[in-house]
Design a protein around this motif. Structure first.
Motif, mmCIF file in Angstrom:
data_model
loop_
_atom_site.group_PDB
_atom_site.id
_atom_site.type_symbol
_atom_site.label_atom_id
_atom_site.label_comp_id
_atom_site.label_asym_id
_atom_site.label_seq_id
_atom_site.Cartn_x
_atom_site.Cartn_y
_atom_site.Cartn_z
ATOM 1 N N THR A 29 -2.719 -8.517 60.815
ATOM 2 C CA THR A 29 -3.852 -9.265 61.108
ATOM 3 C C THR A 29 -4.998 -9.236 60.105
ATOM 4 O OG1 THR A 29 -5.003 -7.908 62.639
ATOM 5 C CG2 THR A 29 -3.206 -9.354 63.658
ATOM 6 N N GLN A 67 4.732 -23.231 61.895
ATOM 7 C CA GLN A 67 4.211 -22.207 62.782
ATOM 8 C C GLN A 67 5.186 -21.098 63.304
ATOM 9 O OE1 GLN A 67 4.213 -24.534 66.595
ATOM 10 N NE2 GLN A 67 3.327 -22.948 67.869
ATOM 11 N N PRO A 68 6.604 -21.185 63.151
ATOM 12 C CA PRO A 68 7.483 -20.103 63.351
ATOM 13 C C PRO A 68 7.413 -18.894 62.371
ATOM 14 C CG PRO A 68 8.737 -22.114 63.885
ATOM 15 C CD PRO A 68 7.592 -22.647 62.858
ATOM 16 N N ARG A 110 2.159 -19.410 53.163
ATOM 17 C CA ARG A 110 2.831 -18.463 54.131
ATOM 18 C C ARG A 110 3.880 -17.590 53.094
ATOM 19 N NH1 ARG A 110 0.845 -22.348 57.259
ATOM 20 N NH2 ARG A 110 0.473 -22.060 59.214
ATOM 21 N N THR A 132 9.152 -22.064 70.493
ATOM 22 C CA THR A 132 9.382 -22.680 71.843
ATOM 23 C C THR A 132 9.692 -24.234 71.761
ATOM 24 O OG1 THR A 132 7.523 -21.205 72.588
ATOM 25 C CG2 THR A 132 8.246 -23.302 73.903
ATOM 26 N N SER A 181 11.982 -13.784 63.935
ATOM 27 C CA SER A 181 11.158 -12.974 62.803
ATOM 28 C C SER A 181 12.214 -12.649 61.845
ATOM 29 C CB SER A 181 10.665 -11.717 63.785
ATOM 30 O OG SER A 181 10.145 -10.817 62.860
ATOM 31 N N GLN A 228 2.985 -8.474 58.463
ATOM 32 C CA GLN A 228 2.411 -8.916 60.044
ATOM 33 C C GLN A 228 1.071 -8.669 60.270
ATOM 34 O OE1 GLN A 228 5.171 -7.134 62.241
ATOM 35 N NE2 GLN A 228 7.028 -8.598 61.914
ATOM 36 N N GLU A 255 4.495 -17.793 61.403
ATOM 37 C CA GLU A 255 3.193 -17.280 61.730
ATOM 38 C C GLU A 255 3.584 -16.428 63.143
ATOM 39 O OE1 GLU A 255 0.433 -16.399 60.309
ATOM 40 O OE2 GLU A 255 0.973 -17.466 58.450
ATOM 41 N N ASP A 256 4.187 -17.230 64.075
ATOM 42 C CA ASP A 256 4.265 -16.725 65.526
ATOM 43 C C ASP A 256 5.559 -15.902 65.414
ATOM 44 O OD1 ASP A 256 2.174 -18.110 65.853
ATOM 45 O OD2 ASP A 256 3.209 -19.819 66.858
ATOM 46 N N ARG A 257 6.676 -16.130 64.561
ATOM 47 C CA ARG A 257 7.700 -15.296 64.933
ATOM 48 C C ARG A 257 8.569 -15.620 66.060
ATOM 49 N NH1 ARG A 257 8.236 -11.792 60.335
ATOM 50 N NH2 ARG A 257 6.287 -11.688 59.268
ATOM 51 N N HIS A 258 8.103 -16.512 66.641
ATOM 52 C CA HIS A 258 9.177 -17.260 67.738
ATOM 53 C C HIS A 258 8.827 -18.612 67.783
ATOM 54 C CE1 HIS A 258 5.315 -16.606 70.055
ATOM 55 N NE2 HIS A 258 5.936 -17.849 70.665
ATOM 56 N N GLU A 287 12.961 -20.726 74.556
ATOM 57 C CA GLU A 287 12.036 -20.004 73.467
ATOM 58 C C GLU A 287 13.200 -18.847 72.754
ATOM 59 O OE1 GLU A 287 8.792 -16.323 73.531
ATOM 60 O OE2 GLU A 287 7.969 -18.338 74.414
#
Length: 515
Positions: free
Chosen positions: A440, A321-322, A385, A329, A342, A438, A324-327, A338
């Motif tokens: 989409t 998940q990190p 990924r 939580t 990146s 990055q 993809e999301d680059r953060h 959080e």
């Protein structure tokens, strides 16, 4: 008498102002309220000893100390200094009229010396935001905190200096740091350079493409082929940090306590290489006292995982998940924090358990089944990924023995920076999108769609090489980067051909080739 001093808590990356209220009356008890942890409660003993060893007596009175806001947990030893100053001011030993203008942090040694603390940079940023006139920190944290402009930062060695400062008995000049000068002076100095690498032109090219587009990359090859050597040189060809990126990265390392004492700003992209025995918490962050993990310490830089299959599979899966999301939580019963993460994910691995599958100089003793089981230690979603998958073979003796150096990092870096500038202009209207990696799906169709003939070639390659459907968008992203390196506005067939060559692990017959 009621006195207030000010400090800050850093529960995540953002500091929160803490008001220390000291009330003194007749009695002999000491009360500390405000959700303080063990380190803060132990400050009483350190303060008593520090005051006695510097000619002051701890007041014999009923002392009530409240740390507001009381619903935020106070952790660490950085509250020693504001607590001690507040107690002395309530006892009349310090003029309290200037205390409201300054925020202060610092751990007290038993001799009264100030010891360094974590998080001085975010605390300095918070002090400026709250319009404090100045910030008092231990001498060892002065370069880190002085990065923040428009606030006076004072580095003190012991509590006696702080007492004299508030009583007006001494004049202390604030520390001034020329942030921009230090930042730009250190940006282009690297100990490791690609000029030291002999041969391996195809792998150097893959690393250049990865750096130009911010793509994740994995290198597969036998032991001693140079995987780690080249990965460690990757930061030398990445674009330089911007000043805002440098501040953000420095803030993370400050909170984690990873800044060296002579460092004011991190001027080069971080390179983190955790050992394969790392735990989930150490990798993504968290813990009893929340701290950034390796993926956050690699923010704006590179996270390198050597011998990827040796990592615990559950540890690797938490990165999905990190990536993809680059953060990230992190939610626990007592806190939610959080952290940004990146980073470029770079990995290396052997092609099989013995390590010599595909090596022209050694015979592999592994069966196709053993090779497949070894590869299956890395899950498909994680490989999904990783945009660039490249094989690497040992360098022949003829290349090793050559006296001439390879292409220096500075030359490669110029091409990478030029490609990144194209991407910055392309994505200037898209928030949070800075490079091709990055993009989409909608952006891929807009900026990386090949023409009809190139699309036919891609379809044929996917059928012949048994490439998975997940490889489609990755190939187009990489092809867009290769086109940017050439300065081409369109994605052409030879860009796609090179990008297809970087999907080795997606080939259905990979484990059977050459056995």
């Amino acid at each position: 008498m009621l006195v207030k001093t000010y400090c800050a808590a850093v529960p995540g990356l953002e500091a929160i102002t803490v008001t220390i209220e000291v009330c003194m009356s007749r009695g002999v008890m000491y009360h500390l309220t405000g959700l303080a942890d063990v380190a803060v409660r132990e400050s009483h003993d350190r303060i008593v000893a520090a005051l006695q060893n510097n000619g002051y007596k701890f007041p014999v009175a009923d002392i009530t100390v409240n740390m507001a806001p009381a619903d935020i947990r106070k952790e660490g030893s950085g509250y020693d200094l504001p607590l001690a100053i507040g107690i002395l001011a309530a006892n009349g030993k310090i003029d309290a009229c200037r205390l409201g203008d300054y925020m202060m942090i610092g751990e007290l040694g038993l001799d009264g010396r100030l010891q360094p603390v974590r998080g001085a940079l975010p605390i300095a940023i918070k002090a400026r935001a709250d319009r404090f006139k100045g910030l008092i920190v231990p001498k060892q944290n002065i370069r880190e905190a002085a990065v923040v402009n428009n606030i006076d930062v004072y580095g003190m060695e012991n509590i006696t200096q702080v007492i004299a400062f508030f009583n007006g008995d001494t004049s202390v000049e604030p520390t001034v740091t020329d942030t921009r000068k230090e930042f730009y002076e250190r940006q282009s100095t690297f100990e490791l350079d690609f000029a030291d690498v002999r041969g391996q032109q195809s792998v150097k090219r893959a690393l250049e493409v990865a750096a130009a587009g911010g793509h994740n990359l994995i290198m597969i090859g036998p032991p001693g082929s140079g995987k780690s050597m080249m990965a460690k040189r990757l930061p030398s060809i990445l674009p330089p940090l911007s000043l805002s990126e440098s501040l953000e990265t420095t803030q993370i390392h400050s909170v984690a306590g990873k800044l060296s004492r002579d460092t004011s700003l991190i001027t080069q992209r971080p390179f983190r290489a955790p050992h394969h025995t790392i735990s989930q918490v150490a990798l993504v962050g968290g813990g009893h006292n929340p701290q950034p993990g390796e993926i956050s310490l690699a923010h704006n830089g590179v996270l390198f995982c050597d011998e990827l299959p040796e990592f615990n599979r559950t540890v690797l899966e938490v990165m999905r998940q990190p990536l993809e999301d680059r953060h990230i939580t992190i939610s626990r019963a007592k806190y939610t924090v959080e952290y940004p993460c990146s980073f470029m994910f770079v990995a290396s691995m052997n092609p099989c358990p013995c390590g010599y599958y595909g090596d022209p100089t050694h015979r592999c003793v592994c069966s196709p089944g053993q090779i497949q089981r070894y590869m299956n230690k890395i899950s498909g979603p994680l490989l999904d990924r990783i945009d660039i998958q490249t094989e690497i073979t040992p360098v022949p003796f003829s290349d090793i023995s050559k006296g001439e150096q390879g292409e220096p990092s500075a030359d490669i870096r110029e091409r990478v920076i030029a490609a990144r500038h194209l991407q910055e202009r392309r994505f200037k209207d898209f928030k949070g999108i800075h490079c091709n990696a990055q993009m989409t799906e909608r952006m891929i169709h807009r900026y990386a769609e090949p023409d009809a003939s190139s699309l036919d070639m891609l379809r044929m390659a996917m059928e012949r090489l048994s490439l998975s459907a997940r490889a489609y968008s990755r190939i187009l992203k990489v092809a867009r980067t290769i086109a940017d390196l050439e300065g081409s506005a369109d994605v052409l067939s030879h860009h796609l051909a090179e990008a297809i060559g970087y999907r080795n692990l997606d080939r259905g017959d990979w484990a059977e080739r050459g056995v």
